[in-house]
Design an enzyme around this catalytic site. Structure first.
Site, PDB file in Angstrom:
ATOM      1  N   TYR A  17       3.077  39.381 -11.544  1.00 26.86           N
ATOM      2  CA  TYR A  17       4.160  39.979 -10.752  1.00 26.86           C
ATOM      3  C   TYR A  17       5.483  39.268 -11.050  1.00 26.86           C
ATOM      4  O   TYR A  17       6.504  39.909 -11.305  1.00 26.86           O
ATOM      5  CB  TYR A  17       3.807  39.910  -9.266  1.00 26.86           C
ATOM      6  CG  TYR A  17       4.896  40.415  -8.365  1.00 26.86           C
ATOM      7  CD1 TYR A  17       5.219  41.768  -8.336  1.00 26.86           C
ATOM      8  CD2 TYR A  17       5.612  39.544  -7.553  1.00 26.86           C
ATOM      9  CE1 TYR A  17       6.234  42.241  -7.511  1.00 26.86           C
ATOM     10  CE2 TYR A  17       6.621  40.004  -6.727  1.00 26.86           C
ATOM     11  CZ  TYR A  17       6.933  41.348  -6.712  1.00 26.86           C
ATOM     12  OH  TYR A  17       7.939  41.815  -5.908  1.00 26.86           O
ATOM     13  N   GLU A  39       6.899  45.695   1.514  1.00 23.20           N
ATOM     14  CA  GLU A  39       7.498  44.521   2.158  1.00 23.20           C
ATOM     15  C   GLU A  39       7.262  44.557   3.665  1.00 23.20           C
ATOM     16  O   GLU A  39       6.965  43.534   4.280  1.00 23.20           O
ATOM     17  CB  GLU A  39       9.000  44.426   1.853  1.00 23.20           C
ATOM     18  CG  GLU A  39       9.336  44.139   0.413  1.00 23.20           C
ATOM     19  CD  GLU A  39       8.964  42.742  -0.087  1.00 23.20           C
ATOM     20  OE1 GLU A  39       8.531  41.898   0.712  1.00 23.20           O
ATOM     21  OE2 GLU A  39       9.119  42.510  -1.296  1.00 23.20           O
ATOM     22  N   TRP A  47       2.275  37.895   0.282  1.00 20.59           N
ATOM     23  CA  TRP A  47       2.585  38.920  -0.707  1.00 20.59           C
ATOM     24  C   TRP A  47       1.389  39.153  -1.623  1.00 20.59           C
ATOM     25  O   TRP A  47       1.147  40.262  -2.079  1.00 20.59           O
ATOM     26  CB  TRP A  47       3.831  38.527  -1.494  1.00 20.59           C
ATOM     27  CG  TRP A  47       4.288  39.607  -2.423  1.00 20.59           C
ATOM     28  CD1 TRP A  47       4.364  39.529  -3.781  1.00 20.59           C
ATOM     29  CD2 TRP A  47       4.714  40.930  -2.082  1.00 20.59           C
ATOM     30  NE1 TRP A  47       4.811  40.726  -4.306  1.00 20.59           N
ATOM     31  CE2 TRP A  47       5.041  41.597  -3.269  1.00 20.59           C
ATOM     32  CE3 TRP A  47       4.859  41.611  -0.879  1.00 20.59           C
ATOM     33  CZ2 TRP A  47       5.497  42.910  -3.305  1.00 20.59           C
ATOM     34  CZ3 TRP A  47       5.316  42.929  -0.904  1.00 20.59           C
ATOM     35  CH2 TRP A  47       5.628  43.554  -2.115  1.00 20.59           C
TER      36      TRP A  47
END
Length: 190
Positions: A17, A39, A47
């Site tokens: 990522y 988010e 995350w």
């Protein structure tokens, strides 16, 4: 050859990522909507948990087709609560559907979600000067303004910290720290 990255990129998933997505400017409304929903889904979680479920979210939310998600009814919302591929949180699912409707209103008013969101940074990436992970803020005046305006427009799960994370992930701000190989690469992308 050793590659220096931001310190938070430690697992294979987070490294991929970081190296390929984080901080790269996003101007596609569907992708921005995806980041907004993911988010918000992250609130209270890591995350990495969200990234592990990203494919599940894409499947469950029609690849983040804004018009499709805005049209979800109670039956679809109930089905999403049973979907093991996403975070089964009633408030976050309802927010995703409501936020799709709010995005439609933003698109009507501003022409695009892209133009609206990037307006908070005058259309260009800011930052790129941080030295260490400790220097990375959790909010900024821009994320505060974005959060306030989104809330006025009916968006949910869009607090200042979530908005700042969105700004980071969508490349509105370059928070790759000094020494990270992506810092200069991202700086040149618009």
């Amino acid at each position: 050859m050793d590659i220096t990255r931001c310190q938070w990129a430690v697992s294979d998933l987070m490294i991929a990522y970081h190296d390929n997505e984080w901080g790269v400017p996003v101007h596609d409304d569907r992708r921005l909507f995806e980041l907004l929903i993911l988010e918000g889904a992250q609130a209270g979680l890591s995350w990495e948990i969200i990234l592990k479920r990203r494919d599940g979210y894409r499947r469950a939310f029609d690849n983040f087709d804004i018009d499709a998600v805005a049209g979800y009814d109670q039956e679809k919302a109930a089905a999403l609560l049973l979907d093991d591929g996403i975070i089964k949180n009633r408030l976050k699912i309802a927010a995703a559907i409501g936020n799709a409707k709010a995005v439609q209103a933003v698109q009507r008013e501003f022409g695009s979600l892209d133009g609206y969101l990037w307006g908070f940074v005058d259309g260009k990436t800011t930052g790129g000067e941080l030295q260490t992970l400790a220097d990375v803020p959790v909010t900024t005046p821009e994320s505060d303004r974005m959060s306030s305006d989104l809330k006025k427009r009916g968006f949910r799960f869009v607090g200042p910290t979530i908005c700042y994370s969105l700004m980071q992930s969508a490349g509105m701000v370059n928070d790759h720290v000094a020494g990270c190989f992506r810092r200069e690469e991202v700086r040149g992308v618009t």
